[in-house]
Design an enzyme around this catalytic site. Structure first.
Site, mmCIF file in Angstrom:
data_model
loop_
_atom_site.group_PDB
_atom_site.id
_atom_site.type_symbol
_atom_site.label_atom_id
_atom_site.label_comp_id
_atom_site.label_asym_id
_atom_site.label_seq_id
_atom_site.Cartn_x
_atom_site.Cartn_y
_atom_site.Cartn_z
ATOM 1 N N GLY A 237 -10.811 -9.195 -5.328
ATOM 2 C CA GLY A 237 -10.473 -9.142 -7.230
ATOM 3 C C GLY A 237 -8.949 -7.967 -6.695
ATOM 4 N N HIS A 256 2.362 3.891 -4.506
ATOM 5 C CA HIS A 256 4.406 3.989 -4.444
ATOM 6 C C HIS A 256 3.937 2.952 -4.250
ATOM 7 C CE1 HIS A 256 4.301 2.921 0.160
ATOM 8 N NE2 HIS A 256 3.013 2.113 -0.512
HETATM 9 C C1 LIG Z 1 1.316 -1.968 1.182
HETATM 10 S S1 LIG Z 1 -0.223 -2.739 1.069
HETATM 11 C C2 LIG Z 1 -1.805 -1.326 1.608
HETATM 12 C C3 LIG Z 1 -2.762 -1.888 2.621
HETATM 13 C C4 LIG Z 1 -3.889 -0.277 2.978
HETATM 14 N N1 LIG Z 1 -3.992 0.168 1.678
HETATM 15 C C5 LIG Z 1 -2.496 0.226 3.766
HETATM 16 O O1 LIG Z 1 -2.253 1.366 4.216
HETATM 17 O O2 LIG Z 1 -2.676 -0.350 5.418
HETATM 18 C C6 LIG Z 1 -1.051 -2.871 -0.603
HETATM 19 C C7 LIG Z 1 -2.450 -4.270 -0.510
HETATM 20 O O3 LIG Z 1 -2.814 -4.157 -1.916
HETATM 21 C C8 LIG Z 1 -3.575 -5.310 -2.020
HETATM 22 N N2 LIG Z 1 -2.904 -5.472 -3.661
HETATM 23 C C9 LIG Z 1 -2.132 -5.413 -3.920
HETATM 24 N N3 LIG Z 1 -1.957 -6.336 -5.165
HETATM 25 C C10 LIG Z 1 -3.167 -6.609 -5.293
HETATM 26 C C11 LIG Z 1 -4.129 -6.799 -6.862
HETATM 27 N N4 LIG Z 1 -3.545 -6.982 -7.851
HETATM 28 N N5 LIG Z 1 -5.822 -6.505 -6.347
HETATM 29 C C12 LIG Z 1 -6.181 -6.167 -5.319
HETATM 30 N N6 LIG Z 1 -5.672 -5.461 -4.832
HETATM 31 C C13 LIG Z 1 -4.378 -6.395 -4.531
HETATM 32 C C14 LIG Z 1 -2.669 -6.137 -1.516
HETATM 33 O O4 LIG Z 1 -2.995 -6.785 -0.967
HETATM 34 C C15 LIG Z 1 -2.358 -4.898 0.099
HETATM 35 O O5 LIG Z 1 -3.352 -5.277 0.648
#
Ligand SMILES: C[S@@+](CC[C@H](N)C(=O)[O-])C[C@H]1O[C@@H](n2cnc3c(N)ncnc32)[C@H](O)[C@@H]1O
Length: 347
Positions: A237, A256
């Site tokens: 989602g 962040h």
């Molecule tokens: C900086 S990464 C952090 C991943 C993980 N929480 C970690 O600390 O390793 C940001 C995460 O947000 C997810 N993300 C970005 N936009 C999103 C959205 N609109 N809905 C759901 N997840 C999203 C990305 O796919 C990615 O896995």
């Protein structure tokens, strides 16, 4: 005036403590990550796994120019990454060992992600970002960050495998640093490949977990590593418009990435979905006041240049939580560079 500028002798060398040398070193310091990237991209560490090798042989193995490879490794050796012996053979050091791709704790994907062109090029345009208040990412890559990394599986892997590698050393430490209500359902919002949720489920035996992310990211999840333990579900989602029901919402390195308005949209979805006994656990750097060095102050500029986001102070989180309908209860330090900012539904 410095010793050099005031010296009567035109060929006298400036004093070693001349601050211009320190500025020059700082200005040149981008060459260290450039060298690190080159070594990681060439897979040098993999070719040293069986022991030291002369640089010419190593260059042949990785497909590199021997002279230039030597210059790159010589610089890295000054930082304890690889070491050269008197016979001109290079060997692994503990740091270089982490650049091997065939070890479970490989940090090579993290290095390749952090030094990827998607971070490197916008950082080079920092002046523009500071002037305009906007990231140059969309101009440089034709679309926002997360759309770029959804283009195709190979591009996606650079970021998502890199994030998993960067998060691996943090996840067990973070998972141990908080408690949960009994039999809690933990939702890892934007949980990537699930490394944190794996650690949480291992650490909290009565918890259930939901890994919530975009479909193409969930396709690479690692929760199968739990084997017969099936206390988890996947939820595909968009975290701006929905959140699965749960008791604890983990947001590690999520807020962040985003400016306050987007961060609020994410938090409000969590607030809407959270149970009465629930909480939100934001895992991010909390920027301290003062002039001391802090890793959060460094990554903050990545959030500025490639994303629309920012690292926040405790006061920033306080204000953000209040606007989203949460009350900040405590900030838990962890033995990583991240803290856990806990909030409960405000009554
Ligand atoms: C900086 S990464 C952090 C991943 C993980 N929480 C970690 O600390 O390793 C940001 C995460 O947000 C997810 N993300 C970005 N936009 C999103 C959205 N609109 N809905 C759901 N997840 C999203 C990305 O796919 C990615 O896995």
């Amino acid at each position: 005036m410095t010793a050099a500028a005031s010296s009567p002798d035109p060929i006298a060398r400036p004093a070693e403590d001349d601050l211009r040398f320190a500025l020059m070193d700082l200005a040149l310091s981008y060459l260290f990550p450039a060298a690190l990237r080159a070594a990681a991209a060439l897979g040098v560490a993999d070719h040293l796994a069986d022991g030291p090798r002369p640089v010419a042989e190593l260059a042949g193995a990785v497909g590199a120019d021997p002279l230039n490879l030597h210059r790159v490794l010589r610089l890295l050796a000054t930082r304890g990454i690889f070491t050269e012996d008197d016979a001109g053979r290079f060997a692994l050091t503990p740091s270089a060992e982490l650049l091997r791709t065939d070890v479970p704790s490989s940090f090579a994907p993290a290095v390749l992600m952090i030094t990827d062109t998607t971070f490197w090029r916008p950082a080079g345009e920092l002046e523009e970002t500071v002037r305009t208040g906007r990231t140059p990412f969309d101009r440089l890559f034709g679309m926002p960050f997360f759309e770029h990394f959804a283009r195709d599986p190979e591009t996606a892997a650079v970021f998502h495998v890199g994030m998993a590698s960067m998060s691996d050393p943090e996840n067990p430490v973070v998972a141990r640093a908080f408690d949960l209500p009994p039999d809690a359902t933990v939702v890892d919002v934007g949980g990537g490949h699930g490394g944190l949720l794996l650690s949480v489920l291992r650490e909290h035996p009565d918890a259930r977990g939901v890994l919530f992310d975009q479909p193409h990211v969930l396709a690479g999840h690692r929760l199968g590593e739990l084997g017969a333990d099936d206390r988890w579900d996947l939820a595909e989602g968009d975290f701006f418009t929905e959140a699965p029901p749960g008791d604890a919402y983990l947001l590690k390195r999520i807020l962040h990435d985003w400016d306050d308005e987007h961060a609020l949209r994410i938090l409000r979805q969590c607030r809407r979905a959270v149970s009465d006994r629930g909480r939100v656990l934001v895992v991010d750097a909390v920027v301290p006041p003062g002039n001391d060095p802090d890793p959060g102050k460094v990554i903050d500029l990545l959030m500025m240049s490639s994303f629309t986001g920012r690292e926040r102070t405790r006061a920033d989180f306080d204000a953000l939580f209040a606007r989203a309908g949460f009350r900040l209860t405590r900030v838990l330090p962890t033995d990583t560079r991240l803290s856990i900012v806990e909030g409960v539904p405000a009554t």
